[in-house]
Design an enzyme around this catalytic site. Sequence first.
Site, PDB file in Angstrom:
ATOM      1  N   GLY A 129       0.823  -1.207   0.000  1.00 42.37           N
ATOM      2  CA  GLY A 129       0.000   0.000   0.000  1.00 42.37           C
ATOM      3  C   GLY A 129       0.854   1.253   0.000  1.00 42.37           C
ATOM      4  N   TYR A 130       1.309   1.653  -1.170  1.00 39.39           N
ATOM      5  CA  TYR A 130       2.139   2.851  -1.299  1.00 39.39           C
ATOM      6  C   TYR A 130       1.429   3.941  -2.117  1.00 39.39           C
ATOM      7  CZ  TYR A 130       6.570   0.922   0.559  1.00 39.39           C
ATOM      8  OH  TYR A 130       7.569   0.417   1.346  1.00 39.39           O
ATOM      9  N   SER A 131       1.227   3.677  -3.417  1.00 38.62           N
ATOM     10  CA  SER A 131       0.709   4.704  -4.323  1.00 38.62           C
ATOM     11  C   SER A 131      -0.701   5.150  -3.932  1.00 38.62           C
ATOM     12  CB  SER A 131       0.686   4.181  -5.761  1.00 38.62           C
ATOM     13  OG  SER A 131       1.989   3.913  -6.224  1.00 38.62           O
ATOM     14  N   GLU A 246      13.445  -4.409  -3.070  1.00 34.83           N
ATOM     15  CA  GLU A 246      12.600  -4.272  -4.255  1.00 34.83           C
ATOM     16  C   GLU A 246      13.469  -4.190  -5.502  1.00 34.83           C
ATOM     17  OE1 GLU A 246       8.751  -1.598  -5.728  1.00 34.83           O
ATOM     18  OE2 GLU A 246       9.932  -0.972  -4.001  1.00 34.83           O
TER      19      GLU A 246
END
Length: 255
Positions: A129-131, A246
């Site tokens: 849950g980043y963008s 990543e």
Amino acid sequence: MSSTLSASEKAFRAEVRAFLADALTPELRLAGSRMTSVYADHASQMAWQAILHKRGWAAPAWPVEYGGAGWSAMQRHIFTSERVAAGAPPTSPMGINMAGPAIIGYGTEAQKAYFLPRMLSGEHFWCQGYSEPQAGSDLAALDMKAVRDGDALVCTGSKIWTTHANVANWMFCLVRTARTERRQQGITFLLIDMATPGIEVQPIIMHSGEWIQNQVFFDAVRVPVANVLGEIDGGWTVAKYLLDFERGGALTRRN
């Protein structure tokens, strides 16, 4: 590459080849051949991870004490090369390759004991849950807020382009816990149970018809403070640490 391998590395390669020849079913090879992105279908990913977990190979870069294989960089390269050549599907990178190293690096002993075994077994399947709709590549502009209320952080906002949120039961997430002049401050790294009331997942269907991406809405979602990874307002540090993995970095111990 063969001429540069040591005798032990050649023996390891032979072991990997024998394992792949024995473990890969026609269905798993077919799943690998039908990939339209970096992800195989969810069922095949989980079936393959179960096979790797049984062998002790689900987490090549993790330390052995956490259930990992503890392989060298060359061993990981050999395994990946042989896996691709054999047509095996990859496992999802969100848990073992990303959330896992972050928990190993910044988690409490209780967090490690709870999350890591379940991540390896596949009981927990993770999404990132980043963008956000107004903060895509500019991650420091994220606006999803989390307000402290006793022993919980109350989260409100949304995340977008969330890969596999439709099948994940856990999310590692960056939220805004304070507003400061420097946007990278006041961000907290949270581990969120996707079954928590107030979470809604809406699909973003690809042109191919596949359902991989999602928008996730949070309406006063209560997340225990015990699920903060690192420190409140210190999530940017954890996120930078995770970014190394990543991009394919190796797991090392923090000082």
